[in-house]
Design a protein around this motif. Structure first.
Motif, PDB file in Angstrom:
ATOM      1  N   ASN A  60      -7.076  15.282  -5.813  1.00 47.16           N
ATOM      2  CA  ASN A  60      -7.810  14.147  -5.226  1.00 47.16           C
ATOM      3  C   ASN A  60      -6.907  12.922  -5.119  1.00 47.16           C
ATOM      4  N   GLN A  61      -6.108  12.668  -6.172  1.00 46.30           N
ATOM      5  CA  GLN A  61      -5.157  11.556  -6.135  1.00 46.30           C
ATOM      6  C   GLN A  61      -4.184  11.708  -4.968  1.00 46.30           C
ATOM      7  N   LEU A  62      -3.705  12.939  -4.815  1.00 40.74           N
ATOM      8  CA  LEU A  62      -2.733  13.201  -3.759  1.00 40.74           C
ATOM      9  C   LEU A  62      -3.353  12.997  -2.380  1.00 40.74           C
ATOM     10  N   ASN A  63      -4.577  13.450  -2.202  1.00 43.80           N
ATOM     11  CA  ASN A  63      -5.257  13.239  -0.924  1.00 43.80           C
ATOM     12  C   ASN A  63      -5.388  11.750  -0.606  1.00 43.80           C
ATOM     13  N   THR A  64      -5.744  10.975  -1.618  1.00 45.11           N
ATOM     14  CA  THR A  64      -5.866   9.525  -1.421  1.00 45.11           C
ATOM     15  C   THR A  64      -4.520   8.909  -1.053  1.00 45.11           C
ATOM     16  N   ALA A  65      -3.478   9.328  -1.764  1.00 44.75           N
ATOM     17  CA  ALA A  65      -2.140   8.797  -1.489  1.00 44.75           C
ATOM     18  C   ALA A  65      -1.701   9.135  -0.073  1.00 44.75           C
ATOM     19  N   ILE A  66      -1.946  10.368   0.356  1.00 38.98           N
ATOM     20  CA  ILE A  66      -1.568  10.775   1.714  1.00 38.98           C
ATOM     21  C   ILE A  66      -2.290   9.906   2.741  1.00 38.98           C
ATOM     22  N   GLY A  67      -3.579   9.651   2.488  1.00 38.64           N
ATOM     23  CA  GLY A  67      -4.348   8.811   3.395  1.00 38.64           C
ATOM     24  C   GLY A  67      -3.880   7.376   3.435  1.00 38.64           C
ATOM     25  N   ASN A  68      -3.240   6.920   2.363  1.00 45.27           N
ATOM     26  CA  ASN A  68      -2.788   5.524   2.285  1.00 45.27           C
ATOM     27  C   ASN A  68      -1.366   5.309   2.801  1.00 45.27           C
ATOM     28  N   LEU A  69      -0.638   6.382   3.038  1.00 41.07           N
ATOM     29  CA  LEU A  69       0.715   6.225   3.578  1.00 41.07           C
ATOM     30  C   LEU A  69       0.627   5.838   5.048  1.00 41.07           C
ATOM     31  N   ASN A  70       1.276   4.742   5.373  1.00 43.43           N
ATOM     32  CA  ASN A  70       1.194   4.183   6.721  1.00 43.43           C
ATOM     33  C   ASN A  70       2.607   4.019   7.275  1.00 43.43           C
ATOM     34  N   THR A  71       2.951   4.851   8.255  1.00 47.92           N
ATOM     35  CA  THR A  71       4.322   4.849   8.774  1.00 47.92           C
ATOM     36  C   THR A  71       4.653   3.596   9.588  1.00 47.92           C
ATOM     37  N   SER A  72       3.670   2.749   9.838  1.00 47.50           N
ATOM     38  CA  SER A  72       3.969   1.496  10.544  1.00 47.50           C
ATOM     39  C   SER A  72       4.566   0.453   9.606  1.00 47.50           C
TER      40      SER A  72
ATOM     41  N   PHE B   1       6.745  15.021   2.102  1.00 53.26           N
ATOM     42  CA  PHE B   1       6.854  15.478   0.718  1.00 53.26           C
ATOM     43  C   PHE B   1       5.477  15.632   0.095  1.00 53.26           C
ATOM     44  N   ALA B   2       4.606  14.654   0.315  1.00 52.63           N
ATOM     45  CA  ALA B   2       3.265  14.704  -0.262  1.00 52.63           C
ATOM     46  C   ALA B   2       2.494  15.919   0.254  1.00 52.63           C
ATOM     47  N   ASN B   3       2.592  16.196   1.541  1.00 50.93           N
ATOM     48  CA  ASN B   3       1.911  17.357   2.095  1.00 50.93           C
ATOM     49  C   ASN B   3       2.518  18.669   1.614  1.00 50.93           C
ATOM     50  N   SER B   4       3.826  18.686   1.446  1.00 51.06           N
ATOM     51  CA  SER B   4       4.486  19.894   0.940  1.00 51.06           C
ATOM     52  C   SER B   4       4.107  20.141  -0.516  1.00 51.06           C
ATOM     53  N   LEU B   5       3.986  19.062  -1.294  1.00 49.95           N
ATOM     54  CA  LEU B   5       3.516  19.177  -2.671  1.00 49.95           C
ATOM     55  C   LEU B   5       2.072  19.685  -2.685  1.00 49.95           C
ATOM     56  N   LYS B   6       1.268  19.218  -1.759  1.00 51.53           N
ATOM     57  CA  LYS B   6      -0.124  19.681  -1.650  1.00 51.53           C
ATOM     58  C   LYS B   6      -0.159  21.174  -1.349  1.00 51.53           C
TER      59      LYS B   6
ATOM     60  N   GLN C 115       0.838  -1.200   0.000  1.00 54.00           N
ATOM     61  CA  GLN C 115       0.000   0.000   0.000  1.00 54.00           C
ATOM     62  C   GLN C 115       0.873   1.250   0.000  1.00 54.00           C
ATOM     63  N   ASN C 116       1.937   1.237   0.788  1.00 52.48           N
ATOM     64  CA  ASN C 116       2.857   2.374   0.821  1.00 52.48           C
ATOM     65  C   ASN C 116       3.545   2.569  -0.524  1.00 52.48           C
ATOM     66  N   ARG C 117       3.945   1.475  -1.148  1.00 53.22           N
ATOM     67  CA  ARG C 117       4.596   1.582  -2.455  1.00 53.22           C
ATOM     68  C   ARG C 117       3.650   2.204  -3.483  1.00 53.22           C
ATOM     69  N   LEU C 118       2.424   1.767  -3.481  1.00 54.99           N
ATOM     70  CA  LEU C 118       1.448   2.310  -4.427  1.00 54.99           C
ATOM     71  C   LEU C 118       1.173   3.779  -4.141  1.00 54.99           C
ATOM     72  N   ALA C 119       1.116   4.157  -2.875  1.00 53.74           N
ATOM     73  CA  ALA C 119       0.870   5.554  -2.520  1.00 53.74           C
ATOM     74  C   ALA C 119       2.027   6.445  -2.947  1.00 53.74           C
ATOM     75  N   ILE C 120       3.251   5.966  -2.751  1.00 48.44           N
ATOM     76  CA  ILE C 120       4.430   6.742  -3.153  1.00 48.44           C
ATOM     77  C   ILE C 120       4.457   6.939  -4.660  1.00 48.44           C
ATOM     78  N   ILE C 121       4.114   5.905  -5.392  1.00 48.17           N
ATOM     79  CA  ILE C 121       4.038   6.027  -6.847  1.00 48.17           C
ATOM     80  C   ILE C 121       3.019   7.098  -7.232  1.00 48.17           C
ATOM     81  N   GLU C 122       1.880   7.114  -6.542  1.00 46.80           N
ATOM     82  CA  GLU C 122       0.858   8.123  -6.843  1.00 46.80           C
ATOM     83  C   GLU C 122       1.374   9.529  -6.579  1.00 46.80           C
TER      84      GLU C 122
END
Length: 478
Positions: free
Chosen positions: A176-188, A209-214, A123-130
């Motif tokens: 919207n894509q970025l919001n979804t990706a941010i929600g899917n990043l899981n630091t665990s 990075f994702a939030n800074s891009l946002k 899930q993290n890999r897919l979110a980073i790609i997004e």
């Protein structure tokens, strides 16, 4: 380089056995067993290379931003005229060498069976790609305006000529894509590990990075939709943006080929003397005693003398590019802490996040971050900021001038960002080329698009108001 030698070998093997095609929706990589991590590495590296390089064939945005000037030739690129190969090469790299690889990596990840890789890791890999796809599409919009988006990466092989989507609509979708990706990043969980050339798989860094891009995207649309900009900026800050240069979205290069910084390849390895510092940046930085001059500029002349865009500048008659940019391992930046602080200063002035009273502190933080990044001290920054011509206290009623000029200075090694900042804020006052051509507001569609996707590109040109260098993208309202 931050990645391992094994990864470098994988990268080279992949480049040898991959046969590129021009159609956006054709992926030849499905015939092989290329790991998703290798595709991700390749796409990430190609993205940073393209944003970093300065070449009359691949990227001449340092001309548009008026950081560098050409020598020994008078060409269309320095006179702000159409240059046929530049748009095509930029287009090819971002669609074919970045988005295609990232998209194929995302297709493979769900089905890959890798020892120790959990569903959270995937899930993290897919979110980073997004996140990287969002960054790439935002660059394409900012360069061209309307571009292929909804059909650009379709797996439907019948869609060889994708439609062009409205540039503002693309922004809505990638946010919207970025919001979804941010929600899917899981630091665990983990992500790409050493295959990640920017953050070595650190998910918390990717979240910043994702939030800074946002935050960047929020300020891009602030003159078009201030309410939406305020919502996005607030969400980004509350979720966590960059707080120091240690968070910068950067890629470290090596001191030996083939993993050197593309700027070194242009300035040193080519054996050519094609560039000098431009007049605009010298004339702005020199009078205010900017401490970054000794890094940005060489000391071959005293005082510094900048070349004129569009003139036949003789190499030895003008200030050369600073020696820091002659180093093969100079890192490449996509987004940094200084930019985030400039964005926060602007957001405060617009009352999107905080209030105008907060702007000065963010402005000072931004300049200090830039000066210390380039080797200066906090004391240098304090002295610099004490000047009336630099101090934010003199910005009353014209924050665009103060923030715009200083942000432009900080973006010296990032042509795309410096040019975008100028288009959005209107500062500093950049002059026309020596032949009187104004700074371009976009780049023209590649000629090959007219040959292979004629109906769609012609419609797009009509929709944006003409395929001209003077046509503005949707957020450029100044």
């Amino acid at each position: 380089m931050k990645n391992s030698k094994i990864l470098t070998i994988l990268f080279c093997l992949f480049m040898i056995f991959s046969c590129k095609v021009d159609d956006l929706n054709v992926s030849d990589k499905q015939i092989s067993d290329v790991p998703s991590s290798t595709l991700f590495t390749n796409g990430q590296r190609n993205l940073v290379d393209q944003m970093v390089t300065q070449s009359v064939f691949d990227n001449h945005l340092k001309f548009y931003a008026q950081y560098w000037a050409g020598t020994g030739f008078i060409g269309p690129e320095t006179n702000f005229q159409d240059l046929k190969s530049f748009p095509q090469n930029y287009w090819n790299t971002l669609y074919r060498d970045v988005l295609s690889d990232l998209n194929e990596a995302a297709r493979l990840i769900p089905e890959e069976e890798i020892f120790g890789l959990t569903e959270i890791d995937k899930q993290n890999r897919l979110a980073i790609i997004e996140v990287l796809k969002v960054y790439t599409f935002h660059v394409l919009v900012d360069l061209f305006g309307d571009v292929p988006y909804s059909e650009a990466l379709s797996l439907d092989k019948d869609i060889l000529n994708p439609v062009y989507d409205n540039d503002q609509n693309i922004y809505t979708n990638i946010i919207n894509q970025l919001n979804t990706a941010i929600g899917n990043l899981n630091t665990s969980g983990q992500s790409f590990g050493d295959s990640d050339l920017m953050y070595q798989g650190d998910v918390s860094k990717w979240a910043k990075f994702a939030n800074s891009l946002k935050l960047r995207l929020a300020l891009r649309i602030a003159d078009v939709d201030s309410n939406q900009a305020g919502t996005l900026a607030t969400e980004a800050v509350n979720s966590g943006v960059f707080t120091s240069n240690n968070d910068n979205a950067s890629l470290s290069y090596e001191s030996t080929t083939p993993n050197t910084n593309p700027i070194w390849e242009t300035l040193v390895n080519s054996g050519r003397e094609d560039y000098v510092v431009a007049e605009a940046v010298v004339d702005i930085m020199q009078p205010i005693n900017d401490p970054r001059q000794s890094v940005y500029f060489d000391n071959n002349l005293t005082p510094y003398v900048g070349g004129v865009l569009g003139n036949l500048n003789i190499f030895d008659d003008f200030t050369h590019i600073g020696t820091a940019f002659h180093q093969p391992d100079l890192e490449g930046l996509l987004l940094d802490y200084a930019e985030v602080e400039f964005l926060l200063a602007e957001a405060a002035e617009r009352s999107l996040v905080g209030s105008p009273a907060d702007a000065e502190n963010h402005y000072n933080n931004a300049i200090t971050a830039s000066i210390t990044y380039w080797g200066g001290s906090s004391g240098d920054a304090t002295t610099y900021l004490a000047q009336a011509s630099v101090a934010y206290t003199t910005a009353t009623g014209n924050y665009r001038q103060k923030i715009g000029t200083q942000q432009w200075i900080a973006f010296y090694n990032r042509g795309f960002d410096g040019w975008s900042s100028y288009r959005r804020l209107g500062f500093p006052n950049l002059s026309n080329s020596s032949e009187g051509n104004p700074v371009p507001r976009r780049i023209k569609y590649p000629i090959r698009e007219y040959n292979t996707n004629g109906t769609n590109v012609t419609n797009a040109a009509s929709n944006i108001g003409g395929d001209e260098l003077t046509t503005k993208v949707f957020w450029d309202v100044n």
